[in-house]
Design an enzyme around this catalytic site. Structure first.
Site, PDB file in Angstrom:
ATOM      1  CG  ASP A 105     -12.578  62.766 -87.862  1.00 57.32           C
ATOM      2  OD1 ASP A 105     -13.737  62.377 -88.046  1.00 57.32           O
ATOM      3  OD2 ASP A 105     -11.839  63.205 -88.762  1.00 57.32           O
TER       4      ASP A 105
HETATM    5  N1  URA Z   1     -13.790  66.817 -91.344  1.00 56.79           N
HETATM    6  C1  URA Z   1     -12.956  65.850 -90.944  1.00 56.79           C
HETATM    7  O1  URA Z   1     -12.247  65.272 -91.739  1.00 56.79           O
HETATM    8  N2  URA Z   1     -12.909  65.556 -89.650  1.00 56.79           N
HETATM    9  C2  URA Z   1     -13.655  66.168 -88.706  1.00 56.79           C
HETATM   10  O2  URA Z   1     -13.567  65.851 -87.518  1.00 56.79           O
HETATM   11  C3  URA Z   1     -14.535  67.161 -89.152  1.00 56.79           C
HETATM   12  C4  URA Z   1     -14.576  67.474 -90.475  1.00 56.79           C
END
Ligand code: URA
Length: 243
Positions: A105
């Site tokens: 993310d």
């Molecule tokens: N899980 C998440 O919630 N975000 C990420 O970036 C990777 C795994």
């Protein structure tokens, strides 16, 4: 940019430079449909169509593999329609057209692999290989044993129950009322870790991926990247059944 036909042929891998010269003088090579026997002929590898035995020849891009310690505030794609910075911007001196293997993310940091090898990427992301991804999550609240067990055994999300995960409680900060949990998941649902905690009533304040498929960040600082070593690449290939 133009280059000599024999050099281009050698780069496609059909023959050595010498062998390529022979193919040309033997009249086996066509450029834009016309047989060329002249050794000095120059071609533009992008515009000209070079063929051998009726087959178009292409130079395969060299495959490259990078590991990046992604900082927060970058999106894990090649381009963003909203004009935000992408992880590929960080590796702007890499000439090959690389892309991230999976996603972190915008606000997640940590280990991200990038490559121009699509097949390698697809395999690493395929659920059947159950590649482990380890995250450290700093969450709001003091987590209890029962919830740690739930994270490990599976949490119901709107797109199904999560697969078993490895979960460790790193630390609890009673003053700040937060906990640090290490979790390794073997699948890749969208925003999975954040959603798993949310399903149990915890907000993830910070998330960092510290390991992927056995690779760790080790000395890579935030925003730094490097090529994978031959040994690391071999280990990854073993995990996905490649030689
Ligand atoms: N899980 C998440 O919630 N975000 C990420 O970036 C990777 C795994």
């Amino acid at each position: 940019m133009q280059e000599r036909l024999q050099k281009f042929l050698a780069r496609t891998g059909i023959a050595s430079r010498r062998g390529a010269e022979k193919l040309i003088t033997d009249g086996k090579i066509r450029v834009n449909g016309v047989v060329v026997t002249e050794l000095g002929t120059k071609v533009d590898p992008v515009k000209d169509k070079v063929s051998y035995n009726g087959k178009m020849l292409k130079v395969e891009a060299k495959k490259v593999y990078y590991i990046l310690n992604k900082p927060k505030g970058y999106i894990s794609s090649v381009k963003d329609e909203k004009g935000r910075k992408t992880v590929v911007d960080i590796l702007s001196d890499v000439e090959e057209r690389i892309f991230p293997i999976g996603r972190l993310d915008y606000n997640t940091e940590g280990l991200l692999l990038l490559t121009n090898d699509g097949e390698f990427m697809n395999k690493l992301l395929h659920p059947k290989y159950e590649i482990g991804k380890t995250y450290v999550a700093r969450i709001d609240g003091i987590i209890n044993m029962e919830d740690l067990d739930k994270l490990a055994n599976g949490v119901k999300l709107e797109d199904g129950k999560t697969a078993p995960a490895d979960v460790y409680l790193d630390s609890i900060n009673k003053t700040l009322k937060e906990s640090r949990v290490e979790i390794t998941i073997y699948e890749g649902k969208n925003r999975q870790v954040r959603r798993m905690f949310k399903a149990l009533g915890y907000e993830v304040k910070a998330l960092k991926r510290i390991a992927f498929a056995g690779l760790t960040l080790s000395k890579l600082k935030r925003g730094e990247y490097r090529k994978l070593t031959e040994t690391e690449l071999l280990r990854l290939r073993k995990k996905i059944g490649d030689k």
